[in-house]
Scaffold this active site. Structure first.
Site, PDB file in Angstrom:
ATOM      1  N   TYR A   1       0.822  -1.214   0.000  1.00 48.15           N
ATOM      2  CA  TYR A   1       0.000   0.000   0.000  1.00 48.15           C
ATOM      3  C   TYR A   1       0.857   1.265   0.000  1.00 48.15           C
ATOM      4  O   TYR A   1       0.433   2.297  -0.512  1.00 48.15           O
ATOM      5  CB  TYR A   1      -0.883   0.037   1.264  1.00 48.15           C
ATOM      6  CG  TYR A   1      -2.190  -0.685   1.135  1.00 48.15           C
ATOM      7  CD1 TYR A   1      -2.226  -2.067   1.035  1.00 48.15           C
ATOM      8  CD2 TYR A   1      -3.391   0.010   1.141  1.00 48.15           C
ATOM      9  CE1 TYR A   1      -3.424  -2.726   0.940  1.00 48.15           C
ATOM     10  CE2 TYR A   1      -4.602  -0.646   1.047  1.00 48.15           C
ATOM     11  CZ  TYR A   1      -4.618  -2.019   0.944  1.00 48.15           C
ATOM     12  OH  TYR A   1      -5.812  -2.668   0.850  1.00 48.15           O
TER      13      TYR A   1
ATOM     14  N   LYS B   1       3.236 -15.282   3.035  1.00 47.37           N
ATOM     15  CA  LYS B   1       3.492 -16.039   1.803  1.00 47.37           C
ATOM     16  C   LYS B   1       4.997 -16.308   1.771  1.00 47.37           C
ATOM     17  O   LYS B   1       5.712 -15.939   0.831  1.00 47.37           O
ATOM     18  CB  LYS B   1       3.004 -15.203   0.598  1.00 47.37           C
ATOM     19  CG  LYS B   1       3.042 -15.924  -0.727  1.00 47.37           C
ATOM     20  CD  LYS B   1       2.009 -17.017  -0.893  1.00 47.37           C
ATOM     21  CE  LYS B   1       2.202 -17.740  -2.207  1.00 47.37           C
ATOM     22  NZ  LYS B   1       1.411 -18.976  -2.331  1.00 47.37           N
TER      23      LYS B   1
ATOM     24  N   ASP C   1      -2.716 -18.264   0.782  1.00 48.02           N
ATOM     25  CA  ASP C   1      -3.654 -18.971  -0.103  1.00 48.02           C
ATOM     26  C   ASP C   1      -4.381 -20.074   0.660  1.00 48.02           C
ATOM     27  O   ASP C   1      -5.601 -20.236   0.551  1.00 48.02           O
ATOM     28  CB  ASP C   1      -2.938 -19.512  -1.362  1.00 48.02           C
ATOM     29  CG  ASP C   1      -1.630 -20.233  -1.070  1.00 48.02           C
ATOM     30  OD1 ASP C   1      -1.167 -20.209   0.101  1.00 48.02           O
ATOM     31  OD2 ASP C   1      -1.061 -20.836  -2.004  1.00 48.02           O
TER      32      ASP C   1
ATOM     33  N   ASP D   1      -6.495  -7.059   4.056  1.00 43.46           N
ATOM     34  CA  ASP D   1      -7.594  -6.421   3.328  1.00 43.46           C
ATOM     35  C   ASP D   1      -8.464  -7.497   2.687  1.00 43.46           C
ATOM     36  O   ASP D   1      -9.694  -7.500   2.812  1.00 43.46           O
ATOM     37  CB  ASP D   1      -7.017  -5.482   2.261  1.00 43.46           C
ATOM     38  CG  ASP D   1      -8.105  -4.797   1.457  1.00 43.46           C
ATOM     39  OD1 ASP D   1      -9.086  -4.345   2.060  1.00 43.46           O
ATOM     40  OD2 ASP D   1      -7.973  -4.728   0.217  1.00 43.46           O
TER      41      ASP D   1
ATOM     42  N   ASP E   1     -12.387  -9.095   4.036  1.00 42.12           N
ATOM     43  CA  ASP E   1     -13.609  -9.112   3.220  1.00 42.12           C
ATOM     44  C   ASP E   1     -14.140 -10.540   3.114  1.00 42.12           C
ATOM     45  O   ASP E   1     -15.342 -10.787   3.195  1.00 42.12           O
ATOM     46  CB  ASP E   1     -13.341  -8.579   1.803  1.00 42.12           C
ATOM     47  CG  ASP E   1     -13.708  -7.100   1.658  1.00 42.12           C
ATOM     48  OD1 ASP E   1     -13.525  -6.349   2.640  1.00 42.12           O
ATOM     49  OD2 ASP E   1     -14.171  -6.696   0.577  1.00 42.12           O
TER      50      ASP E   1
HETATM   51  C1  IPM Z   1     -10.552  -1.314   3.639  1.00 40.27           C
HETATM   52  C2  IPM Z   1     -10.726  -0.745   2.253  1.00 40.27           C
HETATM   53  C3  IPM Z   1      -9.566   0.190   1.967  1.00 40.27           C
HETATM   54  C4  IPM Z   1      -8.295  -0.630   2.016  1.00 40.27           C
HETATM   55  C5  IPM Z   1      -9.695   0.950   0.636  1.00 40.27           C
HETATM   56  C6  IPM Z   1     -10.990   1.678   0.504  1.00 40.27           C
HETATM   57  C7  IPM Z   1      -8.537   1.900   0.441  1.00 40.27           C
HETATM   58  O1  IPM Z   1     -10.842  -1.763   1.329  1.00 40.27           O
HETATM   59  O2  IPM Z   1     -10.532  -0.530   4.609  1.00 40.27           O
HETATM   60  O3  IPM Z   1     -10.475  -2.527   3.769  1.00 40.27           O
HETATM   61  O4  IPM Z   1      -7.900  -1.222   1.003  1.00 40.27           O
HETATM   62  O5  IPM Z   1      -7.681  -0.658   3.073  1.00 40.27           O
HETATM   63 MG    MG Z   2     -10.972  -3.710   2.174  1.00 39.50          MG
END
Ligand code: IPM
Ligand code: MG
Length: 360
Positions: free
Chosen positions: A142, A192, A224, A248, A252
């Protein structure tokens, strides 16, 4: 009466809508327990760009730095996709994380028993899941330099750098081990290391830091495999520690255990004690103004603020219990709605949780 100053950054899309419900619930907690929460509002993301031509104005950073905690909605809207990368709304989110040095991102994935049927996964897989993802937030690909898109030998190349310094790994490792000490003392570090040098260093430092926490059982998993295991057998995990990009993606993925991105809160913590609290979901601009989105992730982020920034553990628990009670009573926003339940809007969900806090 105790006073807490909270910087409120609603952001874009549905961010301000969910934040309004979080503020509503915090006000209910304040009323019930005699706590003064002072809310000061600032701009971040596209809405800040519209006014200041930058998504992260200095005024927002100083507002945040002068507060006891930051409460953030979400940033981003398609209408800003045409902007150059340095003024895109997402840049503001990364910028404020970096400016406040919020290196430790806690993302719990907790499955409420009432919502087991909302998960796309089988009940026996998700029932009882209670995972804490500790995601490093200010390093990795990042922020690594150099980065960019360039022309080399007549061809465009895009590149980013996955970089972790020893000290960055050490401090997130300590945060992860300390989190594990407060839970079931099981920590899985995800990397990884079979391919990436940066991951080999990550693993080496985790093994070293582990010496300070002999009670914690440390294991390692390749990312993975972790992605697969999270779906196959999520209950094997308690605390997961990982870098920025893997965290990240895995967080999700983990949101599908409880069944909706609209349920997962987060806390981003610095060494100085300042914390920022935000739902893990995005700004969902297509749903803006429709009063449809789920404010629970944001409301639970407010609970994390009480716990981690203000040490108001009982009050935090009160919010969590209020959310559970409302779910138990059958109220559901669109994203977690199933047959036979009572469908409510964003603001109705906030009203119900606030009322439950006040009446409990
Ligand atoms: C999160 C989001 C952010 C990230 C984006 C919006 C920059 O996906 O907070 O998980 O990648 O960290
Ligand atoms: Mg995210």
């Amino acid at each position: 009466m105790t006073d807490y100053n909270i910087a409120v950054l609603g952001g874009d899309g549905t961010g301000p809508e969910v934040i309004a419900e979080g503020v509503k619930v915090l006000k209910a907690v304040g009323e019930k327990f005699g706590i003064n929460f002072n809310f000061e509002y600032g701009l971040i993301g596209g809405c800040a760009y519209d006014v200041h031509k930058t998504p992260l104005p200095d005024s927002t950073i100083s507002l945040a730095k002068n507060s006891d905690a930051v409460f953030l909605g979400a940033v981003g809207d398609w209408k800003y996709d045409v902007l150059p990368p340095e003024v895109r709304p997402e840049k503001a989110l990364l910028g404020i994380r970096k400016a406040l040095n919020l290196f430790a991102n806690l993302r719990p994935a907790l499955v409420f028993e009432e919502l087991v049927s909302s998960s796309p996964l089988k009940p026996e897989i998700v029932s009882g899941v209670d995972i804490m993802i500790v995601r490093e937030l200010t390093g990795d690909v990042y922020f690594g330099e150099p980065r960019g898109v360039e022309v080399q030998n007549g061809e465009k190349i895009g590149f980013n750098n996955m970089i972790y310094r020893e000290n960055e790994i050490r401090r997130i490792a300590h945060a992860a081990f300390q989190t594990a000490m407060k839970r079931s003392k099981k920590l899985c570090s995800v990397d990884k290391a079979n391919v990436l040098d940066v991951s080999r260093l990550w693993r080496e430092i985790f093994v070293d830091v582990a010496k300070n926490y002999p009670e914690v059982e440390l294991s390692h998993m390749y990312v993975d495999n972790a992605a697969m295991q999270l779906i196959k057998n999520p209950k094997q995990f308690d605390v997961i520690a990982t870098g920025n990009i893997f965290g990240d993606i895995l967080s999700d993925e983990a949101s599908m255990l409880p069944g909706s991105l609209g349920l997962l809160p987060s806390a981003s913590l610095s060494e100085s004690g300042l914390g920022m609290y935000e739902p893990i979901h995005g700004s969902a601009p297509d749903l803006k103004g429709k009063n449809l989105v789920n404010p629970i992730a944001t409301i639970l982020s407010a609970a994390m603020m009480l716990k981690y920034s203000f040490s108001l553990e009982i009050e935090a628990l009160e919010i969590e219990n209020a959310v559970k009670n409302v779910l138990k009573s059958g109220f559901r926003t669109e994203d977690i709605f199933t047959e036979g339940m009572r469908k409510v809007s964003t603001s109705q969900m906030g009203d119900l949780v606030a009322k439950s806090v006040l009446c409990a």
